[in-house]
Design an enzyme around this catalytic site. Structure first.
Site, mmCIF file in Angstrom:
data_model
loop_
_atom_site.group_PDB
_atom_site.id
_atom_site.type_symbol
_atom_site.label_atom_id
_atom_site.label_comp_id
_atom_site.label_asym_id
_atom_site.label_seq_id
_atom_site.Cartn_x
_atom_site.Cartn_y
_atom_site.Cartn_z
ATOM 1 N N LEU A 1 0.866 -1.171 0.000
ATOM 2 C CA LEU A 1 0.000 0.000 0.000
ATOM 3 C C LEU A 1 0.905 1.223 0.000
ATOM 4 O O LEU A 1 1.857 1.295 0.786
ATOM 5 C CB LEU A 1 -0.903 0.036 1.235
ATOM 6 C CG LEU A 1 -2.038 -0.985 1.329
ATOM 7 C CD1 LEU A 1 -2.806 -0.794 2.627
ATOM 8 C CD2 LEU A 1 -2.987 -0.872 0.143
ATOM 9 N N ASP A 2 0.628 2.181 -0.876
ATOM 10 C CA ASP A 2 1.422 3.398 -0.916
ATOM 11 C C ASP A 2 1.270 4.175 0.381
ATOM 12 O O ASP A 2 0.321 3.976 1.146
ATOM 13 C CB ASP A 2 0.992 4.277 -2.089
ATOM 14 C CG ASP A 2 1.199 3.594 -3.428
ATOM 15 O OD1 ASP A 2 2.219 2.907 -3.570
ATOM 16 O OD2 ASP A 2 0.335 3.752 -4.307
ATOM 17 N N SER A 3 2.192 5.102 0.585
ATOM 18 C CA SER A 3 2.141 5.936 1.779
ATOM 19 C C SER A 3 0.816 6.675 1.898
ATOM 20 O O SER A 3 0.284 6.845 3.002
ATOM 21 C CB SER A 3 3.305 6.941 1.744
ATOM 22 O OG SER A 3 3.219 7.860 2.807
#
Length: 242
Positions: free
Chosen positions: A104-106
């Site tokens: 999951l991206d930041s």
């Protein structure tokens, strides 16, 4: 305990899936008792052989571990990053080896699975197994039905056309849309790029489910172990695909 095929041994140690373990062997990154092994069918003496991958000594895990984390925004999925202290892995209070199942991206929150079971992780993330993931998405504009239908048929991105997906509209106003999208692949920043292709910016993105694993009972920044039903799901997947 006897002998075990090298790829199964590496997976049992929680280092990688059997598929990935075969790649490590073929790339000359696995050594047994100090000698590099290039044969994926090599049999390991579990009690007496010393197996190293990338010069790291492996040890079979006593048990498979499975955690559901509700990742907050501004936390990284990576286990190590010299430029950030906000690592999602550190929110789980277990000192042994774990790795994240997918990323999951930041700027994306929600469900992130951590485990030491490489085979399960590979099944959950490899595109060929078509494991579905549900996300809650907020857009900065009104998503028309014809645009929704076009996105569901697949969107041509720089790295290829996306698979068909399912979009469920939850709420629309003149300048915003909230929806759920169900996809079965994980290209880099895929959902954001799909909507950007049609002129929308994703203002919020949260993963709600991954296969039959959900965020039920997990508050943001917290985690839990898999339920009995989720462990049954793990076993079903492994029996079907291994």
């Amino acid at each position: 305990m006897g002998e075990m095929r090298i790829n199964k041994y590496i997976a049992a140690c929680g280092f990688a899936s059997r598929r990935k373990a075969d790649e490590l062997v073929l790339n000359g990154l696995v050594a047994v008792n100090g000698e590099v092994i290039n044969e994926p069918g090599y049999m390991v003496d579990i009690e007496n052989d010393a197996v190293k991958v990338k010069n790291k000594l492996l040890k079979i895990q006593n048990a498979d571990l499975y955690y559901v984390l509700n990742k907050p925004l501004n936390y990284l999925s990576s286990n190590k990053d010299p430029h950030s202290k906000n690592l999602a892995r550190n929110l789980i209070h277990y000192k042994g080896h774990l790795f994240n199942v997918g990323r999951l991206d930041s700027d994306t929150s929600g469900l992130l699975i951590y485990t030491n079971d490489g085979d399960f992780a590979n099944i959950m993330t490899h595109p060929s197994y078509n494991i579905k993931k549900r996300y809650e998405v907020s857009l900065n504009g009104y998503l028309k039905d014809d645009t929704k239908d076009s996105i569901e048929q697949g969107v041509l991105l720089d790295d290829g056309k996306t698979k068909k997906c399912k979009i469920e509209i939850k709420k629309r106003t003149s300048n915003s849309t909230r929806l759920h999208i169900i996809i079965s692949e994980g290209k880099n920043r895929q959902i954001r790029r799909m909507f950007e292709k049609f002129g929308f910016a994703v203002t919020e993105l949260k993963r709600l489910t991954h296969g039959r694993i959900s965020l039920d009972g997990v508050r943001e920044g917290q985690y839990r172990v898999f339920t009995k039903d989720e462990i049954l799901y793990v076993n079903e997947l492994k029996q079907k695909h291994l």
